[in-house]
Motif scaffolding. Structure first.
Motif, PDB file in Angstrom:
ATOM      1  N   ILE A  98       1.150  -0.603  -0.045  1.00 35.93           N
ATOM      2  CA  ILE A  98      -0.065  -0.083  -0.329  1.00 35.93           C
ATOM      3  C   ILE A  98       0.846   1.145  -0.368  1.00 35.93           C
ATOM      4  CG2 ILE A  98      -1.061   1.197   1.530  1.00 35.93           C
ATOM      5  CD1 ILE A  98      -2.668  -1.690   2.151  1.00 35.93           C
ATOM      6  N   SER A  99       1.756   1.299   0.908  1.00 40.07           N
ATOM      7  CA  SER A  99       2.968   2.743   0.765  1.00 40.07           C
ATOM      8  C   SER A  99       3.553   2.393  -0.024  1.00 40.07           C
ATOM      9  CB  SER A  99       3.429   2.060   2.153  1.00 40.07           C
ATOM     10  OG  SER A  99       3.415   2.281   3.344  1.00 40.07           O
ATOM     11  N   GLN A 125       0.697   3.987  -3.015  1.00 38.54           N
ATOM     12  CA  GLN A 125       1.105   5.842  -2.523  1.00 38.54           C
ATOM     13  C   GLN A 125       1.853   6.630  -2.943  1.00 38.54           C
ATOM     14  OE1 GLN A 125      -0.027   5.143   1.424  1.00 38.54           O
ATOM     15  NE2 GLN A 125      -1.559   5.603   1.144  1.00 38.54           N
ATOM     16  N   VAL A 183      -5.530  -4.258  -4.653  1.00 40.43           N
ATOM     17  CA  VAL A 183      -5.357  -3.801  -3.383  1.00 40.43           C
ATOM     18  C   VAL A 183      -5.514  -2.569  -3.299  1.00 40.43           C
ATOM     19  CG1 VAL A 183      -3.812  -2.706  -2.091  1.00 40.43           C
ATOM     20  CG2 VAL A 183      -3.659  -4.954  -2.156  1.00 40.43           C
ATOM     21  N   ALA A 184      -4.997  -1.845  -5.480  1.00 45.03           N
ATOM     22  CA  ALA A 184      -5.073  -0.969  -6.206  1.00 45.03           C
ATOM     23  C   ALA A 184      -6.622   0.005  -6.129  1.00 45.03           C
ATOM     24  CB  ALA A 184      -4.434  -0.767  -7.250  1.00 45.03           C
ATOM     25  N   TYR A 234      -8.645   1.050  -2.460  1.00 50.00           N
ATOM     26  CA  TYR A 234      -8.603   1.799  -1.696  1.00 50.00           C
ATOM     27  C   TYR A 234      -8.639   3.020  -2.820  1.00 50.00           C
ATOM     28  CZ  TYR A 234      -6.234  -0.531   2.352  1.00 50.00           C
ATOM     29  OH  TYR A 234      -5.893  -2.115   3.103  1.00 50.00           O
ATOM     30  N   LEU A 275      -6.980   5.526  -4.103  1.00 47.72           N
ATOM     31  CA  LEU A 275      -5.175   4.807  -5.275  1.00 47.72           C
ATOM     32  C   LEU A 275      -6.041   5.484  -6.441  1.00 47.72           C
ATOM     33  CD1 LEU A 275      -3.359   2.088  -3.560  1.00 47.72           C
ATOM     34  CD2 LEU A 275      -2.699   4.090  -3.474  1.00 47.72           C
TER      35      LEU A 275
END
Length: 151
Positions: free
Chosen positions: A21-22, A25, A56-57, A60, A63
């Motif tokens: 995630i980081s 970002q 994941v993208a 969130y 993103l």
């Protein structure tokens, strides 16, 4: 160029899967959004299936898989804001900009987003423009703010 950014960011996190995630970002901060070739490179560099990266993208809201406008406008549609007229504000904004939530104006000036809650219920309805909160919003106030932001 974008793929070079991916290589640098992934290396900064030593290709650790817990940092996905980081990593996304940080790449978005540098590139502006997460285009398909960037996500593919992240998957390759981290040895994670591309479907997992997309999972994941897309999960969130922070993103973005598409290019964003110069100004980001987010309107809260949570219960407190909704009962205070957020739907009328959304209609006004959409009409003024000629776009629906999730879209960007053709000239690249504005991206319109909605949120389930922005955590500022006491001052609702709330609209955020480029990270700045504007409370006690009305359709006419929204119009004035957007006209000022676009100039």
């Amino acid at each position: 160029m974008e793929l070079d950014v991916v290589d640098v960011v992934v290396e900064e996190y030593e290709q650790e899967p817990w940092a996905l995630i980081s990593i996304l970002q940080d790449i978005q901060d540098k590139v502006g959004y997460l285009p398909p070739d960037v996500l593919k490179r992240v998957a390759e560099k981290m040895d994670i299936p591309l479907t997992q990266i997309y999972g994941v993208a897309t999960f969130y809201e922070s993103l973005n898989l598409t290019s964003q406008g110069r100004h980001t406008v987010t309107l809260c549609m949570g219960t407190a804001c909704h009962v205070r007229g957020a739907d009328k504000i959304l209609t006004e904004i959409s009409g003024l900009l000629g776009i629906q939530p999730g879209e960007t104006t053709e000239n690249g000036e504005f991206t319109l987003r909605v949120a389930n809650c922005l955590g500022a219920c006491a001052i609702g309805p709330v609209m955020v423009i480029d990270g700045k909160y504007h409370g006690k919003m009305s359709a006419s106030k929204a119009r004035n703010l957007l006209e000022k932001s676009g100039s």
